[in-house]
Structures are given as C-alpha cells and as structure tokens.
Design a protein around this motif. Structure first.
Motif, short mmCIF file in Angstrom:
data_model
loop_
_atom_site.label_atom_id
_atom_site.label_comp_id
_atom_site.label_asym_id
_atom_site.label_seq_id
_atom_site.Cartn_x
_atom_site.Cartn_y
_atom_site.Cartn_z
N SER A 51 -3.93 4.85 -2.31
CA SER A 51 -4.63 4.10 -1.27
C SER A 51 -6.03 3.70 -1.70
N LEU A 52 -6.46 2.56 -1.18
CA LEU A 52 -7.83 2.06 -1.32
C LEU A 52 -8.46 2.13 0.06
N SER A 53 -9.65 2.71 0.16
CA SER A 53 -10.26 2.96 1.46
C SER A 53 -11.62 2.28 1.57
N VAL A 54 -11.88 1.70 2.75
CA VAL A 54 -13.19 1.15 3.09
C VAL A 54 -13.57 1.77 4.43
N LYS A 55 -14.59 2.63 4.43
CA LYS A 55 -14.95 3.38 5.63
C LYS A 55 -16.46 3.39 5.80
N GLY A 56 -16.89 3.49 7.05
CA GLY A 56 -18.30 3.67 7.32
C GLY A 56 -18.80 2.92 8.53
N GLN A 57 -20.10 2.99 8.75
CA GLN A 57 -20.78 2.32 9.85
C GLN A 57 -21.62 1.19 9.28
N ILE A 58 -21.23 -0.02 9.62
CA ILE A 58 -21.95 -1.16 9.06
C ILE A 58 -22.01 -2.35 10.01
N THR A 59 -21.16 -2.36 11.02
CA THR A 59 -21.03 -3.55 11.87
C THR A 59 -21.85 -3.44 13.14
N VAL A 60 -22.04 -4.59 13.78
CA VAL A 60 -22.74 -4.65 15.06
C VAL A 60 -21.77 -4.53 16.22
N GLN A 61 -20.63 -5.21 16.14
CA GLN A 61 -19.69 -5.17 17.24
C GLN A 61 -18.23 -4.99 16.82
N CYS A 62 -17.97 -4.93 15.53
CA CYS A 62 -16.59 -4.82 15.05
C CYS A 62 -16.24 -3.36 14.81
N THR A 63 -15.12 -2.92 15.38
CA THR A 63 -14.55 -1.61 15.08
C THR A 63 -13.11 -1.83 14.63
N ARG A 64 -12.72 -1.14 13.58
CA ARG A 64 -11.38 -1.35 13.02
C ARG A 64 -10.88 -0.06 12.39
N LEU A 65 -9.75 0.45 12.87
CA LEU A 65 -9.09 1.60 12.28
C LEU A 65 -7.63 1.22 12.06
N VAL A 66 -7.28 1.00 10.80
CA VAL A 66 -5.94 0.47 10.52
C VAL A 66 -5.54 0.84 9.10
N THR A 67 -4.24 0.97 8.89
CA THR A 67 -3.68 1.15 7.56
C THR A 67 -2.77 -0.04 7.27
N ILE A 68 -3.06 -0.76 6.18
CA ILE A 68 -2.35 -1.99 5.84
C ILE A 68 -1.55 -1.77 4.57
N PRO A 69 -0.23 -1.93 4.59
CA PRO A 69 0.56 -1.83 3.35
C PRO A 69 0.21 -2.97 2.40
N LEU A 70 -0.07 -2.66 1.16
CA LEU A 70 -0.42 -3.67 0.16
C LEU A 70 0.85 -4.08 -0.58
N VAL A 71 1.69 -4.83 0.12
CA VAL A 71 2.98 -5.23 -0.45
C VAL A 71 2.82 -6.30 -1.52
N GLN A 72 1.64 -6.91 -1.60
CA GLN A 72 1.43 -7.97 -2.59
C GLN A 72 1.25 -7.43 -4.00
N ILE A 73 1.03 -6.12 -4.14
CA ILE A 73 0.89 -5.51 -5.46
C ILE A 73 2.27 -5.11 -5.97
N LYS A 74 2.63 -5.57 -7.14
CA LYS A 74 3.95 -5.29 -7.69
C LYS A 74 4.08 -3.82 -8.06
N PRO A 75 5.27 -3.25 -7.88
CA PRO A 75 5.48 -1.82 -8.20
C PRO A 75 5.26 -1.49 -9.68
N THR A 76 5.36 -2.49 -10.54
CA THR A 76 5.20 -2.23 -11.97
C THR A 76 3.74 -2.18 -12.41
N GLU A 77 2.81 -2.60 -11.57
CA GLU A 77 1.41 -2.64 -11.94
C GLU A 77 0.77 -1.27 -11.76
N ASP A 78 -0.15 -0.94 -12.65
CA ASP A 78 -0.85 0.34 -12.54
C ASP A 78 -2.35 0.17 -12.32
N GLN A 79 -2.83 -1.08 -12.26
CA GLN A 79 -4.22 -1.33 -11.92
C GLN A 79 -4.34 -2.72 -11.29
N THR A 80 -5.30 -2.84 -10.37
CA THR A 80 -5.46 -4.08 -9.61
C THR A 80 -6.93 -4.35 -9.38
#
Length: 540
Positions: A51-80
């Motif tokens: 997983s790649l994570s982006v967390k913290g307090q930075i926004t004025v009015q936006c709150t977002r808690l979500v997990t998004i599957p990264l289906v665009q990355i091919k299973p054969t790749e080991d770095q992106t």
C-alpha cells in the motif's frame, strides 16, 4: 520503500507542494490509503509492500478516509512512479499513479490555507512535511491585484489556472452580430474557465444540457443531479442519488463499482420494505388483541424500527443535498434506527431461546421489551450527536467516477470510524453469531416433527427466523477480494427487502395455518409442553 525522490515547491512564496518518487512494492494486490483531515499539522507520504499511504492534516474543508484499489498497476511490476500535488488555494490534493487521482476536489478560495510546506522527516518508507496556516487572500491575491486591476483578454487567456481570479460577465450590444464567441483554456483536469456568450438561445438545444459546437463540445450529466445557484458568482452540482444499503455496516469505507445499480436496488428495496412494514404493523396490531400470543409486541417493535430505518435511509441522499446543515441530526437518527433494529433482532433471538429452553418460566412483560428495544442505545446516540465530526455529510465514491454520492451518516474520519466499530460492528458481530447459534438450536428441536418435514414449511420457518435473527446482515463480513461485488449485490437485495420478507413470512404462515385448520402449525391442543412452546412461538 520510496526511492528516487524529487521534492520541490512551485509558485510564488513556495506556495505549492510537488512530491514525486518511485514506489518499490510487491507483486500482489496494491492499494492507496487516504486519510486527510482539516488542519495544518503535517502530511506523511509512506509506502510498504502492498500500500501507498497519504495521511495527515493539511486541508481547510476537505476530509477523506478511503482505500482505493490500484488496479492500474500490472501484477508483474515491482516498482511504480508516483507524484503528490497539493494546491493550497484550491484546497485540492491530487495523486498520480499511472493516472491522475483527485483526492480532494477543488474548492472556493478561503481566507486561510495550509502552505509553505517543508520537509521535516524522511526515511526510506515515509516522508513527512510540515506546513503553516497563512492568510491566502492577503499573501497571494491582494498583492497580485494591486497596480493592474484590469488586464486585457489576451493577457487573461495566457494566465495559468488562478484561484484568485474573479469572474467577469460581458453583455454584448444589440447591434452586434448574432454569433457565439468564446475562449477556452483547459488545464489537465479539463476545467472550462472562460466563456463569452452572445445570446441565450444556444442553451436550448437540449433540455438540461449545454452544447457547445466549436471547437469544443461539453455535456453536463443531469441524471439524478441538478445545478444550484450559490450566490452571484458560484454554482454547485447536487446529486440526489441514494447510496447503497450495505454502507451502514461496511468494515471500512472504500470506492465501489456498479454504484448506480446498487442504489437502484436499494431505492426499490427500501420503498417496498417501508410499505411492507406498515402493512405488517397493521396486521400485528390486529393480532395483538389476542392475549395468548406473547410474541406480538416483539414482532411489532422490530417492524416499527425497520420502518424507521428504511424511511430515513430512503431520504438521506436527498437531505444531504437539499440541506446539509441538518445532516448531523439525520445521521444520528439513522444510526439510532439501525441500532434499534439490531437490538430488536437480538430480542427476537433471546425470546426464542426463552420459549425453547425456559419452559416453565413466564416471559418478561412487553414494557421491558420496549424499554430494551427502543431505549438501550438512545443515550449513546445522543452523546455521540454532541461529539464533533461524528455525524454529518458522508461521501460514497465510485471506482470509475470522481464525483461522489452524498448521504447523512457517520463521517469519513478516524473518530467516526472508531464509533462505527464500537457500536455498529460490535453489535452486528454479536447479533450474527447468536442468530446462527439460535437457528441451529431451533432446527435441532423441530427437524423430527412430522409437520416440519414438509419442505415449504421448513423453508419458510428457517428463512423467516433468519430474517428475524438478522443473520443476513452477516454477509458484510464476506466483503473482501473477489467476493466483493457479489456480496454487495446479495447483501443489498436481502437487507433492503428485509421488511418485505418478514411481512411475507407472517402472512404465508397465517395462511397455511388457516388452510390446515389450525392443527398443523400453532395448535395448542396437542403435543408436549416443549412442542406447545415451539408451536406458540411459531404461531405468533
């Protein structure tokens, strides 16, 4: 592990944050974890094998808690490669992993914004940045306007996207030719910035849509949505789609596929269940005149709580768009209806156990059931309603569409998620476990009785008891991996139609009892004491 890092700031006074790197990951399923809350404390970008994570307090009015599957990355790749973009004036967060993913949608300019990001800490797995609140208008906008208040149209067209820009409306004179002339500048998100229009008839080509012929064609999607004017210079798009029923008991918030189909099923199911519950309430009220049927108050309490749950859920999508200010109280009422429904299902389980096992003990009085069913979690919901950031607007995201559906429920933040686990998921886990145990005990008691060997009777009884005991809600615990889509559809169908299934069960059993002359089911003149208890319970 994050390698080959590039950290830069751009814009006047180091306004923006651009952070890029290479994510070395495993070859299994990958996901993006987003946890953004209001404030200006810090932002952490981290990664591990999955997983790649982006967390913290930075926004004025936006709150977002979500997990998004990264289906665009091919299973054969080991770095992106990936990049994180923060635009403080727009309160906008974007991430690019193969494709651009908007984490926070653009918002109107606020007086304060979180900017001047500086790197505070870094390891091979995470990078931490600190920021500070400043007055955005004074720092970035007011100074830029001084000295050159008016600029030519050519200069405006050459300007990059500018959140400080003010809208300009030009009314052409009547003697000008009847032509449509407009200039368009689009950034990478394809936002329409400038339009000059000669006459209004060009908007009448199709109802509810805007058609621009040359050099660009723009279509507004209006299905389930409408445009609301917000002041003289702003408009908002309000989508009144209902969300899907299973969202009430999901283990974690996440984007889903087929969101429109799930909401259509939920809309139909909630409407049918609401009508069914009202019919069942009338039916049970008539039967309550018979003093021997002690289960009627319990069935009635469950029908009332389910009717309230379906009514509130049916309205939550509309209320979230019409009047966002009431979302906190509507979300609290919806939470109370859900907990009350689960409690009444638990009472059904306990009462059945009482009839089967406690043969010679009298059952508790109806007022005790009502106090437990309607009052047990009332205080807890009232306390949570006064805790900030628990109830309010919740956004449901679709995997293929950045525009979320809205509802009044528990918000997307850690505090609300903790309350969700402690109340909803804990109670549901206890309910499903005890319901399955009770189903097994009842089945063991009745499987050898002659009248229960009829297939339709056995099916209706076990199916009806599973609805009473809430075991269908347990499907939410199977919502993972390849089962996700199937579980969501089956769960939405069964749980949104639960009121209908209960009404159907009671009516069919009553009809079958009348057809059998009262001797097959519910006869009180034959059988042992234990059988009599079972028959009395099934009759009621």
């Amino acid at each position: 592990i994050i390698t080959n890092v590039c950290f830069s700031v751009s814009g006047e006074d180091d306004r923006n944050l651009n952070f890029c790197g290479v994510w070395r990951h495993g070859k299994g399923p990958l996901s993006l974890n987003v946890d953004l809350t209001k404030g200006c404390d810090r932002i952490v970008v981290s990664a591990d094998q999955s997983s790649l994570s982006v967390k913290g307090q930075i926004t004025v009015q936006c709150t977002r808690l979500v997990t998004i599957p990264l289906v665009q990355i091919k299973p054969t790749e080991d770095q992106t490669s990936f990049c994180v973009f923060w635009e403080p004036l727009l309160d906008q967060f974007k991430l690019k992993v193969k494709k651009l993913i908007p984490l926070c949608s653009p918002a109107p300019l606020k007086d304060h914004c979180c900017t001047h990001m500086s790197q505070a800490h870094k390891t091979r797995t995470s990078y931490e940045f600190n920021g500070s609140f400043i007055n955005c208008r004074e720092t970035f906008c007011d100074e830029a306007r001084q000295g050159s208040r008016r600029r030519s149209m050519a200069t405006m067209l050459q300007t990059e996207e500018n959140p400080c820009a003010e809208s300009t409306v030009l009314k052409l004179k009547d003697n000008v030719e009847d032509t449509l002339t407009f200039y368009v500048f689009c950034d990478q998100t394809f936002r329409l910035n400038i339009i000059l229009i000669r006459s209004a008839f060009v908007f009448q080509e199709a109802k509810g849509s805007l058609m621009l012929i040359y050099p660009l064609k723009v279509n507004w999607l209006v299905e389930g949505c409408e445009t609301k004017v917000k002041g003289e210079t702003q408009t908002e798009c309000h989508c009144n789609h209902l969300t899907y029923f299973t969202v009430l008991v999901q283990l974690e918030p996440k984007p889903v596929r087929h969101l429109l189909a799930l909401t259509a099923i939920t809309s139909l199911g909630c409407a049918v269940s609401l009508i069914s519950c009202i019919a069942l309430i009338v039916y049970l009220c008539r039967k309550s005149r018979r003093p021997k049927e002690q289960s009627i108050p319990i069935h009635l309490g469950l029908a009332v709580s389910l009717a309230l749950l379906n009514l509130l859920f049916f309205l939550t999508g509309v209320l979230a768009n019409v009047c966002e200010s009431v979302c906190g109280w509507v979300g609290a009422a919806l939470h109370y209806a859900l907990l009350s429904s689960f409690t009444w299902m638990g009472i059904e389980i306990f009462h059945t156990f009482w009839l089967v096992q406690m043969v010679f003990s009298p059952t508790p009085k109806p007022w005790i059931w009502n106090l437990a069913g309607f009052g047990e979690f009332l205080e807890a919901v009232i306390v949570l309603a006064f805790v900030p950031d628990i109830y309010g607007l919740k956004e449901i995201h679709q995997s293929s569409d950045p525009h979320p559906y809205k509802m009044c429920w528990m918000q997307n933040n850690q505090k609300a998620l903790l309350a969700h686990y402690v109340t909803n998921m804990t109670l549901l886990g206890i309910l499903v476990t005890s319901g399955l145990v009770m189903l097994f005990l009842v089945y063991r008691e009745i499987r050898n009785r002659d009248e229960w060997r009829q297939n339709r009777v056995a099916f209706l009884s076990i199916w009806g008891l599973s609805c009473l005991f809430g075991t269908t809600w347990g499907l939410t615990f199977l919502d993972f991996g390849p089962l996700t889509d199937v579980v969501l559809f089956v769960s939405c169908i069964l749980n949104s139609l639960q009121g209908f299934f209960l009404m159907l069960r009671f009516y069919l059993l009553d009809w079958m009892r009348k057809q059998a002359g009262g001797s097959a089911l519910g006869s009180s003149s034959t059988g042992s004491t234990r059988q009599h208890m079972l028959q009395t319970q099934e009759k009621s």
